[in-house]
Design an enzyme around this catalytic site. Structure first.
Site, PDB file in Angstrom:
ATOM      1  N   GLN A 157       0.814  -1.213   0.000  1.00  0.00           N
ATOM      2  CA  GLN A 157       0.000   0.000   0.000  1.00  0.00           C
ATOM      3  C   GLN A 157       0.852   1.270   0.000  1.00  0.00           C
ATOM      4  OE1 GLN A 157      -1.835  -1.865   3.414  1.00  0.00           O
ATOM      5  NE2 GLN A 157      -3.822  -1.203   2.657  1.00  0.00           N
ATOM      6  N   TYR A 343       9.001 -16.524  47.245  1.00  0.00           N
ATOM      7  CA  TYR A 343       8.646 -17.935  47.066  1.00  0.00           C
ATOM      8  C   TYR A 343       9.494 -18.499  45.933  1.00  0.00           C
ATOM      9  CZ  TYR A 343       4.220 -17.447  49.691  1.00  0.00           C
ATOM     10  OH  TYR A 343       3.285 -17.247  50.644  1.00  0.00           O
ATOM     11  N   GLY A 463      -2.464 -22.393  51.185  1.00  0.00           N
ATOM     12  CA  GLY A 463      -2.653 -23.023  49.871  1.00  0.00           C
ATOM     13  C   GLY A 463      -2.068 -24.413  49.783  1.00  0.00           C
ATOM     14  N   ASN A 499      -1.779 -21.747  43.396  1.00  0.00           N
ATOM     15  CA  ASN A 499      -0.724 -21.908  44.386  1.00  0.00           C
ATOM     16  C   ASN A 499       0.638 -21.462  43.927  1.00  0.00           C
ATOM     17  OD1 ASN A 499      -1.267 -24.671  46.665  1.00  0.00           O
ATOM     18  ND2 ASN A 499      -2.320 -22.751  46.406  1.00  0.00           N
TER      19      ASN A 499
END
Lengths: 568, 254
Positions: A157, A343, A463, A499
């Site tokens: 284009q 964690y 958890g 978890n």
């Protein structure tokens, strides 16, 4: 189970560095004398930066000495540094939050902005429907155009806006095939050469699996996938593929065959990195929650670089997986804030999981004669319940004893969730590598959790009550809605969905069953080849090293905007 | 035949202590005395001597629906009075503290009524009606389930269970709610949520290492009893896991 002697303690160097001048085996320590957050150079930097921000914007910001517990700042005990495992690089914990670490961001960017698109359907359309000739030369021309168009260059284009190449320099397309003859005929700049990138045995297996098909490994600009989302990747890519075919093969822009090319690029021929998620966790494709563990283990390339060390290969998956699934997916997509980081980091810092895992390797070699340094399906042990129990029990008991013998290590992993994830991961990795069976590895994980819980009368946060205490029953079952092959499980697998401290390790347990067998790939040969690309910004063969580089601010990411913003 | 609880496996002293704490038929040894007023001060939920705030009118004053369960289950004193639900939360050092999170929960479930315990790695909370809580707390603090140095009563900022001990033998508490005095007695100078108290509350002397080793409910290969040595316990956990795994396949009885 029977304890074996292992004099090497991979975590000792880190502990001695972290707790300098202290006896790392002592049960006592000094507290309350460290001057709070001011003991940490990084937190001092934060405070200084915050003052500047406050002056600039007129709104208060980081103020740990007033806001934390009404004037008692953290740092009443020693704020530790961390060694990114297996790198020798010590960093501050803050440097491992993904907001502060450009490498972590780029790892996820590089996955989210990737799709793999087959070329065979398009070539069939061109040849059979339109009668056009497809040759290595036309493919090269197409790829040249596509590498102009994919970053945001216009084709076909007139009077179009385009993107600044300096902002999208990370965007490109390469191709790969199992047909070495075809690969040799294509321009090397565009080819992911399986024979050159992989060890011979793996290359042979991958080439056979990919076959004569030709696939495009597409990485759209980081900026685009960040501004939009993972669901954009296939759409952006398909638009530029369609336009490039029109340009390269001189097609009519509106002819009906273009629809076939679009359909192939958008749907029929697309391999997404992740499936979309159900409404309650609504995300499009190519977002972390939809990545199957088997796919993730193929994305990580450590087994390509270290084929004779399945433990290391697996530990790299743990690092990458916990970062993505804990820190980014659960920690930010699904939750928020800063708590999730530690964690994850427990599993890839201070060589603690490494030590527990290599203990498992030594045990498997000693008791079951598994030559884990020469991975092969030949010496894998049959995964009976008895053997799974034996491996998981010994690795778990050893890990618990190490924490007990080295109180500084217990202090390092000060949260039960950290210890639970690490101990169970070592048990799962050991069992997977020894048996070559991912579900046996998952089963070992759950026995480890039960043993841990009963030994110390604690496990992780609430958890862990959910999945870890009912996991035994679903880890080997294949009953629909109750179980699945590990390779096909993922962060959205029913019990796994909420978890922290699990998903990265699960991914590694799945991968390790293949690394232990010496397999070339875990689930998808296409994904394995795609991420072997040395041009990617993030080196997927060395995720932990990359994170360390990010932490010490030596990692250069993509998607920077300095070209279009005022100089600072 | 009536079910007779066994309170867990194991041949070690740790296993024995666990069974003793859980078994409501065994009286827990009283080791110290703490007054009712001092318990209220440590808990920090109400001022000593003040009325119990209530969540609802006493049951006797409200229309009770005709519910068979309510006829069977006798309400606790606190429920009867309409008390609020409040809590006590403990942090237990892994260096031989006498009770530990899951152990506390199991024990409380066997010994107390109308409770809602929650178990984590570094803390264990039990919630119940306020006047029931004060009664239960007294038992939890005065008996062999407590040690002034190695057990902390901490509503928030609980961190300490896994850390090395301070040189005076106290478990780390960044808020230093309880301190060891020069007289060798541990005193709470802040309530469990960390608000300073008007006067210190004494909870007694720390127990010595020999007593702790003989009364603890955690395995620990360095300072206590090694888990590995209690083979009956380990094999029992393996058996539970194996059976759960097998029943994941939903086997049919022949």
């Amino acid at each position: 189970m029977a304890k074996i002697e292992r004099s090497q303690k991979l975590f000792l160097k880190a502990l001695k560095e972290k707790f300098q001048g202290q006896d790392v085996e002592s049960e006592t320590a000094e507290f309350y004398k460290f001057n709070g957050v001011r003991q940490s150079p990084r937190k001092m930097e934060f405070m200084k930066a915050s003052r500047a921000v406050e002056m600039d914007r007129g709104v208060s910001m980081y103020d740990p000495e007033r806001c934390h517990l009404g004037g008692i700042p953290m740092g009443q005990r020693q704020l530790m540094t961390y060694e990114v495992s297996n790198t020798g690089v010590f960093v501050e914990g803050d440097d491992l939050h993904f907001v502060n670490n450009a490498a972590m961001q780029q790892m996820w960017d590089d996955i989210r902005r990737t799709v793999i698109v087959g070329m065979d359907l398009a070539h069939q359309t061109l040849q059979k429907r339109l009668g056009k000739e497809v040759t290595p030369e036309t493919i090269n021309e197409y790829l040249h155009i596509l590498n102009h168009a994919m970053p945001g260059g216009a084709v076909v284009q007139e009077h179009m806006v385009e993107t600044h190449p300096g902002l999208v320099d990370d965007c490109y397309v390469k191709v790969f095939t199992g047909d070495q003859e075809l690969a040799d005929d294509l321009e090397p700049q565009f080819v992911l050469d399986v024979e050159k990138l992989f060890p011979a045995k793996q290359a042979e297996a991958l080439s056979a699996a990919v076959g004569k098909s030709l696939w495009q490994a597409i990485h759209i600009p980081t900026t685009v996938s960040r501004t939009c989302d993972g669901g954009t990747t296939s759409r952006w890519s398909a638009m530029q593929i369609g336009m490039s075919f029109i340009a390269a093969y001189r097609m009519c822009a509106g002819e009906a065959a273009v629809a076939d090319l679009s359909y192939a690029a958008k749907h029929a021929g697309v391999i997404q990195m992740a499936s979309h998620l159900p409404a309650r966790r609504a995300r499009g494709p190519n977002e972390p929650g939809g990545i199957m563990f088997g796919v993730f283990s193929d994305i990580i390339q450590a087994n390509r670089k270290y084929p004779n060390d399945p433990a290391k290969a697996s530990l790299e998956v743990v690092g990458a997986g916990t970062m993505l699934f804990d820190q980014i997916w659960l920690g930010s997509y699904m939750s928020g804030g800063v708590g999730f980081t530690q964690y994850a980091t427990a599993a890839y810092t201070d060589n603690i999981l490494d030590e527990f895992t290599y203990y498992g390797m030594d045990y498997a070699k000693d008791k079951y004669k598994v030559d884990w340094k020469n991975p092969s399906p030949g010496d894998k042990v049959k995964p009976t319940q008895e053997i799974v129990n034996d491996l998981a029990t010994e690795v778990t008991l050893n890990a618990m004893e190490q924490y007990e013998q080295y109180p500084t290590m217990m202090e390092d992993h000060f949260g039960g969730s950290q210890r639970a994830g690490v101990i169970a991961a070592a048990s799962g990795l050991t069992t997977s590598i020894t048996t070559g069976n991912s579900n046996a590895g998952l089963n070992a994980w759950y026995l480890s959790m039960l043993l841990h819980k009963d030994g110390w009368s604690r496990l992780g946060f609430f958890g862990y009550d959910l999945q870890d205490q009912c996991g035994s029953a679903n880890s080997l079952s294949m009953v629909s809605d109750r179980g699945l092959m590990g390779e096909l499980r993922g962060p959205n697998y029913p019990n796994y969905a909420m978890n922290v401290g699990h998903q990265g390790e699960y991914a590694a347990i799945v991968g390790s069953s293949h690394y232990g067998r010496g397999d070339a790939f875990c689930y998808s040969p296409l994904v394995k080849v795609c991420f072997a690309d040395p041009s990617l910004k993030f080196d997927f063969a060395e995720p932990r090293r990359e994170f360390a580089k990010g932490a010490i601010r030596e990692f250069m990411p993509a998607g920077e905007r300095s070209l279009i913003i005022p100089a600072r | 035949m009536a079910y007779k609880p066994q309170y867990g496996p194991g041949t070690s002293i740790v296993a024995e202590n666990r069974r003793k704490q859980m078994n409501p038929g065994q009286k827990l040894e009283k080791v110290r005395s703490v007054t009712d007023e001092d318990i209220v001060l440590i808990l920090g939920h109400r001022a000593p001597g003040s009325a119990y705030p209530s969540a609802h009118p006493p049951l006797a004053e409200q229309q009770e629906p005709d519910c068979p369960m309510r006829k069977i289950v006798k309400p606790t004193e606190g429920a009867q009075a309409g008390d609020r639900v409040r809590y006590i939360q403990f942090a237990d050092s892994m260096f031989n503290a006498p009770s530990q999170p899951y152990q506390r929960t199991y024990t409380e479930m066997y010994r107390f009524r109308g409770i809602d315990p929650g178990t984590l790695s570094g803390r264990q909370i039990v919630e119940c009606r306020e006047r029931d809580l004060e009664k239960y707390s007294k038992e939890l603090i005065e008996t062999e389930m407590f040690d002034p140095a190695l057990v902390g009563i901490r509503g928030a900022t609980v961190h300490g269970h896994s850390l090395r001990l301070a040189e005076d033998g106290m478990m780390f508490d960044m808020l230093q709610r309880n301190v060891l005095g020069e007289d060798g007695i541990v005193k709470y100078v802040k309530n469990q949520i960390g608000e300073p108290l008007d006067r210190a509350v004494a909870v007694g002397k720390p127990m010595d290492q020999k007593w702790l080793k003989a009364h603890t409910t955690i395995y620990h290969s360095l300072v206590g009893t090694a888990y590995r040595d209690d083979t009956e316990y380990v094999e029992y956990v393996q058996r539970i896991h194996s059976l759960r795994t097998k029943y994941g396949f939903m086997p049919k009885e022949e």
